[in-house]
Design a protein around this motif. Structure first.
Motif, mmCIF file in Angstrom:
data_model
loop_
_atom_site.group_PDB
_atom_site.id
_atom_site.type_symbol
_atom_site.label_atom_id
_atom_site.label_comp_id
_atom_site.label_asym_id
_atom_site.label_seq_id
_atom_site.Cartn_x
_atom_site.Cartn_y
_atom_site.Cartn_z
ATOM 1 N N ASP A 28 0.873 -1.184 0.000
ATOM 2 C CA ASP A 28 0.000 0.000 0.000
ATOM 3 C C ASP A 28 0.905 1.228 0.000
ATOM 4 O O ASP A 28 1.209 1.793 1.052
ATOM 5 C CB ASP A 28 -0.911 -0.027 1.228
ATOM 6 C CG ASP A 28 -1.855 1.168 1.294
ATOM 7 O OD1 ASP A 28 -1.855 1.994 0.365
ATOM 8 O OD2 ASP A 28 -2.579 1.282 2.302
ATOM 9 N N GLU A 34 -6.082 2.675 -0.412
ATOM 10 C CA GLU A 34 -6.709 2.874 -1.718
ATOM 11 C C GLU A 34 -6.409 1.732 -2.682
ATOM 12 O O GLU A 34 -7.292 1.225 -3.360
ATOM 13 C CB GLU A 34 -6.224 4.194 -2.327
ATOM 14 C CG GLU A 34 -6.780 4.453 -3.733
ATOM 15 C CD GLU A 34 -6.085 5.612 -4.420
ATOM 16 O OE1 GLU A 34 -6.495 5.923 -5.547
ATOM 17 O OE2 GLU A 34 -5.140 6.176 -3.851
ATOM 18 N N ARG A 35 -5.130 1.314 -2.760
ATOM 19 C CA ARG A 35 -4.758 0.254 -3.683
ATOM 20 C C ARG A 35 -3.418 -0.338 -3.291
ATOM 21 O O ARG A 35 -2.614 0.305 -2.613
ATOM 22 C CB ARG A 35 -4.705 0.758 -5.121
ATOM 23 C CG ARG A 35 -3.474 1.603 -5.464
ATOM 24 C CD ARG A 35 -3.513 2.096 -6.897
ATOM 25 N NE ARG A 35 -4.661 2.969 -7.088
ATOM 26 C CZ ARG A 35 -5.395 2.992 -8.197
ATOM 27 N NH1 ARG A 35 -5.108 2.174 -9.192
ATOM 28 N NH2 ARG A 35 -6.416 3.812 -8.320
ATOM 29 N N ARG A 90 0.250 2.934 -11.175
ATOM 30 C CA ARG A 90 -1.207 2.827 -11.280
ATOM 31 C C ARG A 90 -1.573 2.931 -12.766
ATOM 32 O O ARG A 90 -1.060 3.768 -13.500
ATOM 33 C CB ARG A 90 -1.915 3.888 -10.457
ATOM 34 C CG ARG A 90 -1.602 5.325 -10.824
ATOM 35 C CD ARG A 90 -2.419 6.296 -10.011
ATOM 36 N NE ARG A 90 -2.262 6.070 -8.581
ATOM 37 C CZ ARG A 90 -3.202 6.342 -7.676
ATOM 38 N NH1 ARG A 90 -4.338 6.874 -8.037
ATOM 39 N NH2 ARG A 90 -2.976 6.115 -6.405
ATOM 40 N N THR A 95 -0.075 -3.813 -11.084
ATOM 41 C CA THR A 95 -0.894 -2.889 -10.302
ATOM 42 C C THR A 95 -2.203 -2.609 -11.031
ATOM 43 O O THR A 95 -3.260 -2.475 -10.403
ATOM 44 C CB THR A 95 -0.129 -1.575 -10.052
ATOM 45 O OG1 THR A 95 1.067 -1.865 -9.311
ATOM 46 C CG2 THR A 95 -0.966 -0.572 -9.271
ATOM 47 N N GLN A 99 -6.303 -5.326 -10.755
ATOM 48 C CA GLN A 99 -7.428 -4.564 -10.242
ATOM 49 C C GLN A 99 -8.734 -5.098 -10.832
ATOM 50 O O GLN A 99 -8.746 -5.676 -11.930
ATOM 51 C CB GLN A 99 -7.283 -3.085 -10.622
ATOM 52 C CG GLN A 99 -6.115 -2.376 -9.978
ATOM 53 C CD GLN A 99 -6.302 -2.155 -8.489
ATOM 54 O OE1 GLN A 99 -7.414 -1.907 -8.019
ATOM 55 N NE2 GLN A 99 -5.215 -2.273 -7.741
#
Length: 337
Positions: A28, A34-35, A90, A95, A99
């Motif tokens: 994190d 958050e992600r 991101r 990453t 998701q």
């Protein structure tokens, strides 16, 4: 989805004196829930034990890339005493791919997000180095390829209050860039391209378009070309939202923002003269401008090399890696004198 093992294919294990260690992790990065970001770190070793590195590099990958594809290069760096740590940004790499609904998020980012994440990565590496080897014992250098090179340049040239703090910039003791996205070989003039993209961005930020040349224009190595074509992490579709900053901000770094480059940060830019993706003349111009205002900047052209400098055929890539390591050696020596 592992990147092709170039050490195996080119019998490059002969180039290693030791067997570097490698960690993979999910982290994190912003510590806000958050992600999770995918991170990799390559460590120097002696006799199978991790040892204090001479320097650490925080690496920022390029468009449609992922950190693990640089495994051969950063094993080579680690074998020469340099720790390398990087993350899948991101909207890119694992990453992105791991998701929910990845088809909706590839390239969905901006310089603001990317610069913020680079800052968090630098702080994370600084904290880990200090815990392992003592406060500020191991110097940190920033390195970026292509899109990552543009982000790294932007990281150090933002206005006060609009980017990283001076304290955070001060953690970076040097920058190495590979074919940075400062300007691109655009089918229309860059100023017009950014003007058009501004309008498209405002009205249609979720237009999804392919970006970049064909794979065989990235490297002269046919095996690298085949890997780029087959690996799903090399997705070249991007949303218009993610294009405005590099299209408009990159040329501005060359023409204006270079004045903000910190005096204490030396720079090396390596660029292939055969690059049809990012403009080698923009890299050369940035170095010239920085030298004119008294900055320590060096330009290393590689005749005939394509965009993927560290993925050119055979020993060509070793010449590039050795150029970076020799530059690091000179600046590490200068620090101790």
């Amino acid at each position: 989805m592992q990147w092709v093992d170039l050490f195996h294919n080119y019998n490059m294990e002969r180039a290693l004196e030791h067997t570097p260690a490698k960690d993979e992790e999910w982290h994190d990065l912003r510590e806000n829930g958050e992600r999770q970001y995918f991170l990799c770190t390559w460590y120097p070793t002696e006799g199978g034990t991790r040892v204090q590195p001479r320097a650490a590099v925080v690496f920022v990958h390029g468009f449609a890339e992922f950190i693990e594809r640089y495994d051969w290069a950063f094993r080579y760096f680690a074998d020469h005493g340099v720790l390398v740590s990087g993350f899948d940004q991101r909207g890119y790499g694992r990453t992105w791919y791991n998701q929910p609904h990845p088809e909706l998020t590839h390239g969905w980012t901006t310089w603001s997000d990317q610069i913020t994440d680079v800052g968090h990565m630098i702080r994370l590496v600084r904290a880990r180095l200090d815990a392992a080897w003592g406060k500020d014992t191991v110097p940190i250098f920033l390195m970026g390829h292509s899109m990552g090179g543009g982000i790294s340049s932007a990281f150090l040239t933002r206005d006060a209050g609009a980017g990283p703090s001076r304290e955070l910039m001060g953690l970076v003791l040097g920058v190495m860039l590979s074919a940075p996205w400062l300007d691109i070989h655009f089918p229309i003039p860059s100023w017009l391209g950014s003007y058009i993209m501004t309008g498209v961005l405002a009205l249609f930020p979720r237009i999804r378009i392919p970006l970049g040349p064909t794979a065989n224009e990235l490297s002269r190595d046919p095996e690298v070309v085949r890997e780029i074509r087959r690996n799903p992490l090399h997705n070249n579709y991007v949303y218009t939202r993610g294009l405005y900053d590099p299209l408009s901000g990159g040329p501005k770094i060359v023409s204006q923002d270079y004045h903000k480059w910190p005096e204490h940060v030396p720079l090396l830019i390596a660029h292939g003269t055969g690059d049809v993706v990012t403009r080698a003349d923009a890299s050369e111009t940035l170095v010239r401008h920085l030298r004119e205002i008294g900055r320590d900047a060096e330009y290393a052209p590689f005749a005939g090399y394509y965009h993927e400098l560290l993925y050119e055929p055979g020993d060509y890539k070793i010449k590039v890696a050795d150029t970076y390591l020799a530059w690091l050696d000179r600046h590490l020596t200068a620090r101790t004198q």
